[in-house]
Design a protein around this motif. Structure first.
Motif, short mmCIF file in Angstrom:
data_model
loop_
_atom_site.label_atom_id
_atom_site.label_comp_id
_atom_site.label_asym_id
_atom_site.label_seq_id
_atom_site.Cartn_x
_atom_site.Cartn_y
_atom_site.Cartn_z
N SER A 49 0.81 -1.22 0.00
CA SER A 49 0.00 0.00 0.00
C SER A 49 0.85 1.27 0.00
CB SER A 49 -1.00 -0.01 1.15
OG SER A 49 -0.33 -0.02 2.38
N ASP A 50 2.09 1.24 0.51
CA ASP A 50 2.93 2.45 0.44
C ASP A 50 3.25 2.80 -1.02
OD1 ASP A 50 3.03 3.19 3.06
OD2 ASP A 50 5.20 2.97 3.29
N VAL A 51 3.43 1.78 -1.86
CA VAL A 51 3.72 2.04 -3.28
C VAL A 51 2.46 2.58 -3.97
CG1 VAL A 51 4.15 0.84 -5.48
CG2 VAL A 51 5.70 0.52 -3.56
N SER A 52 1.29 1.99 -3.68
CA SER A 52 0.06 2.52 -4.30
C SER A 52 -0.14 3.97 -3.90
CB SER A 52 -1.19 1.76 -3.85
OG SER A 52 -0.91 0.43 -3.68
N ALA A 53 0.19 4.28 -2.62
CA ALA A 53 -0.01 5.66 -2.15
C ALA A 53 0.88 6.63 -2.92
CB ALA A 53 0.27 5.73 -0.65
N ILE A 54 2.13 6.23 -3.17
CA ILE A 54 3.06 7.11 -3.92
C ILE A 54 2.55 7.28 -5.36
CG2 ILE A 54 5.37 7.24 -4.95
CD1 ILE A 54 6.03 7.45 -2.23
N LEU A 55 2.12 6.17 -5.97
CA LEU A 55 1.64 6.25 -7.36
C LEU A 55 0.42 7.16 -7.43
CD1 LEU A 55 2.08 2.54 -8.53
CD2 LEU A 55 3.39 4.52 -9.30
N ASN A 56 -0.42 7.09 -6.39
CA ASN A 56 -1.61 7.93 -6.34
C ASN A 56 -1.21 9.42 -6.29
OD1 ASN A 56 -4.36 8.51 -5.97
ND2 ASN A 56 -3.96 8.78 -3.78
N VAL A 57 -0.21 9.73 -5.47
CA VAL A 57 0.25 11.12 -5.40
C VAL A 57 0.77 11.56 -6.77
CG1 VAL A 57 2.00 12.66 -4.42
CG2 VAL A 57 0.85 11.00 -2.94
N MET A 58 1.54 10.68 -7.42
CA MET A 58 2.12 11.06 -8.71
C MET A 58 1.04 11.33 -9.75
SD MET A 58 5.43 8.60 -8.68
CE MET A 58 6.20 9.29 -10.14
N GLN A 59 -0.01 10.50 -9.69
CA GLN A 59 -1.13 10.69 -10.63
C GLN A 59 -1.83 12.03 -10.33
OE1 GLN A 59 -3.54 7.21 -10.63
NE2 GLN A 59 -3.75 7.35 -12.86
N CYS A 60 -2.02 12.33 -9.05
CA CYS A 60 -2.65 13.61 -8.69
C CYS A 60 -1.81 14.79 -9.18
CB CYS A 60 -2.82 13.74 -7.18
SG CYS A 60 -3.96 12.60 -6.46
N LEU A 61 -0.49 14.61 -9.23
CA LEU A 61 0.39 15.70 -9.67
C LEU A 61 0.38 15.85 -11.20
CD1 LEU A 61 3.49 15.05 -7.36
CD2 LEU A 61 1.88 16.96 -7.20
N GLY A 62 -0.20 14.87 -11.89
CA GLY A 62 -0.31 14.97 -13.35
C GLY A 62 0.48 13.91 -14.10
N ALA A 63 1.14 12.99 -13.41
CA ALA A 63 1.89 11.93 -14.12
C ALA A 63 0.89 10.93 -14.70
CB ALA A 63 2.83 11.22 -13.15
N GLN A 64 1.24 10.39 -15.88
CA GLN A 64 0.38 9.34 -16.47
C GLN A 64 0.98 8.00 -16.09
OE1 GLN A 64 0.76 10.70 -20.45
NE2 GLN A 64 -1.22 11.74 -20.40
N ILE A 65 0.13 7.13 -15.54
CA ILE A 65 0.64 5.86 -15.02
C ILE A 65 -0.06 4.71 -15.71
CG2 ILE A 65 0.77 4.44 -12.93
CD1 ILE A 65 1.26 7.09 -11.46
N ARG A 66 0.75 3.77 -16.21
CA ARG A 66 0.16 2.59 -16.86
C ARG A 66 0.74 1.36 -16.20
NH1 ARG A 66 1.33 -0.81 -21.26
NH2 ARG A 66 3.33 0.19 -21.66
N LEU A 67 -0.13 0.52 -15.63
CA LEU A 67 0.36 -0.71 -15.00
C LEU A 67 0.64 -1.72 -16.11
CD1 LEU A 67 -2.13 -0.99 -11.99
CD2 LEU A 67 0.18 -0.04 -12.02
N ILE A 68 1.86 -2.22 -16.16
CA ILE A 68 2.22 -3.19 -17.20
C ILE A 68 1.87 -4.59 -16.69
CG2 ILE A 68 4.14 -4.16 -18.53
CD1 ILE A 68 5.47 -1.36 -18.26
N ASN A 69 2.26 -4.89 -15.48
CA ASN A 69 1.81 -6.11 -14.80
C ASN A 69 1.88 -5.81 -13.31
OD1 ASN A 69 4.50 -6.62 -13.88
ND2 ASN A 69 4.96 -7.46 -15.90
#
Ligand code: EPZ
Length: 429
Positions: A49-69
């Motif tokens: 969950s710490d990694v999901s939380a960081i990815l969530n922050v990055m998305q809120c900042l405007g980063a585009q995130i694509r889960l590959i697997n």
């Protein structure tokens, strides 16, 4: 939904377990992606969950995130235009502070809610701030947020008064695109610092000396996206090693860097474990009651503080009396009350715990008071005869991927179950 773990302990551990990517490397490398001008692919990410939380922050900042697997992600930071990380976005995690360094490095501006994370007493960030100020940033505290801004960042010499992992990482993030040479003296030397430096260098940074106490960073104009695989988690591996020594058994722990496990293996050997190193695996065999030993936690390459609760739990059933000294945090013995509920005999005096080994622990309801304390409760539950229930397991989910599945594959009887609220509900007639 609130959940708890139920463990029926007393069975030895046998088989093979694969270690995930390192949490504390991942939570630094992900914010570092914001420094790139093009997309990055990050592999061997732990699914926690710490990694999901960081990815969530990055998305809120405007980063585009694509889960590959489930362990790889592509992140495109091109359109990041916000520099604000609110309390709600950061969800109380410690690593939110890395957005200060990363956003300062990217856009000379950052406003971030103060970091949360595990409660070990005071968790200051004065050394981070000292580093940012040396590079030319102005730091203020406004409305409960840390605000950092700079006209431009220029290389500087920073001597850390305490060896701080977080300050070393944050200064690296802010300095990597600053003009000129930054030198961090008395830097932390943890494997995740080397991993972050390797990642930044693979994007075009010029960082030398990571892994020693003097890190030199020559600023570069730009960083390009890259593909990078995160190192295995030293502490997750150490936790499984300690669990085998506590519960007895024979386990091959794969996808590890044995060099990172040396300080942990040395102590477990002193306690009577047989440990064999392979290229990317260690085998732990234990078939006796552990012997006492003394442990003092220290910054790397010393014994890691993040293994202190787990090793103390094994020593709770050792022959003889052991002394565990906490050399990093002011208050990292909050879990001792929980072990005492299970029959452990531990006296804490300041930064020292005197542990008089008992034959075995008794199963009991306990709480995970923080992440590694939670891991210690799993170890305690696995070695105690009977049924142990662990509550507040969201702490454990912050840092251990598939912990139930992994321990189950080793023969432990551990289940995740919902907590059913038994408070009666009275309806008005
Ligand atoms: C990192 O925390 C880890 N967290 C912690 O792991 C770990 O316990 C710690 O390093 C030590 O190894 C992450 O990597 C996300 P520090 P960090 O700055 O960076 C003092 C886990 O279980 N200090 O190295 O916050 C501080 O009070 C977590 O995975 C200052 O005085 O730790 C402490 O006594 C928990 N001023 C010591 O330095 C500062 O500005 C080391 O802290 C910073 C720190």
């Amino acid at each position: 939904m609130l959940e708890k773990f139920i463990i029926h302990g007393g069975k030895p551990l046998k088989g093979e377990v694969r270690i995930s990517g390192a949490k504390n490397a991942a939570v630094a490398i992900l914010p570092a992606v914001l420094l790139a001008d093009s997309p990055c692919v990050i592999e061997n990410l732990p699914n926690i969950s710490d990694v999901s939380a960081i990815l969530n922050v990055m998305q809120c900042l405007g980063a585009q995130i694509r889960l590959i697997n489930k362990s790889s992600v592509e992140i495109n930071p091109r359109h990041v235009n916000s520099f604000v990380v609110t309390k709600e976005m950061a969800e109380g995690m410690r690593a939110s502070s890395y957005f200060l360094g990363a956003l300062l490095g990217r856009m000379n501006r950052a406003r971030v809610a103060p970091p949360g994370g595990c409660n070990f007493g005071v968790r200051p960030i004065d050394q981070h701030i000292k580093g940012f100020e040396a590079l030319g940033a102005k730091i203020t505290f406004e409305n409960g947020m840390v605000d950092a801004k700079a006209e431009k960042l220029s290389g500087a010499s920073v001597y850390l008064d305490v060896v701080s992992v977080g300050a070393t990482i944050n200064i690296m993030l802010a300095a990597v695109k600053a003009k000129g040479l930054t030198v961090i003296e008395n830097a932390a030397r943890e494997p995740h610092i080397v991993d972050l430096a390797n990642f930044l260098n693979s994007m075009g940074a010029n960082i030398m000396g990571a892994g020693t106490s003097v890190i030199k960073i020559r600023g570069v104009e730009r960083l390009e996206g890259t593909g990078y695989s995160i190192i295995p988690d030293q502490i997750e591996a150490g936790t499984y090693m300690a669990a085998v020594v506590a519960a007895k058994g024979d386990v091959l722990i794969t996808n590890v860097t044995p060099k990172h496990l040396e300080s942990i293996a040395a102590k477990l050997k002193e306690m009577g474990a047989e440990i064999t190193e392979y290229d990317e695996a260690v085998r732990v065999v234990m078939n006796r009651r552990p012997r006492k030993c003394n442990v003092k936690t220290m910054p790397h390459p010393g014994f890691p503080t993040d293994m202190q609760p787990q090793i103390a739990t094994v020593l709770a059933i050792a022959e003889g009396t052991s002394i565990v000294t906490e050399g990093v945090w002011d208050n990292r013995f909050r879990y001792v009350d929980q072990l005492t509920l299970m029959g452990a005999d531990i006296q804490v005096d300041g930064k020292m715990a005197v542990i008089t080994g008992v034959e075995n622990l008794n199963a009991s309801p306990v709480k995970a008071v923080d992440l590694r304390a939670g891991a210690a409760m799993i170890i305690a539950g696995i070695m105690a005869d009977g049924k142990t229930e662990i509550e507040d397991i969201d702490h454990i989910d912050r840092g251990y991927e598939n912990v139930v599945e992994k321990f189950t594959s080793l023969g432990a009887d551990i289940k995740r179950v919902p907590i059913i609220d038994s408070t009666p509900v009275y309806k008005q007639a």
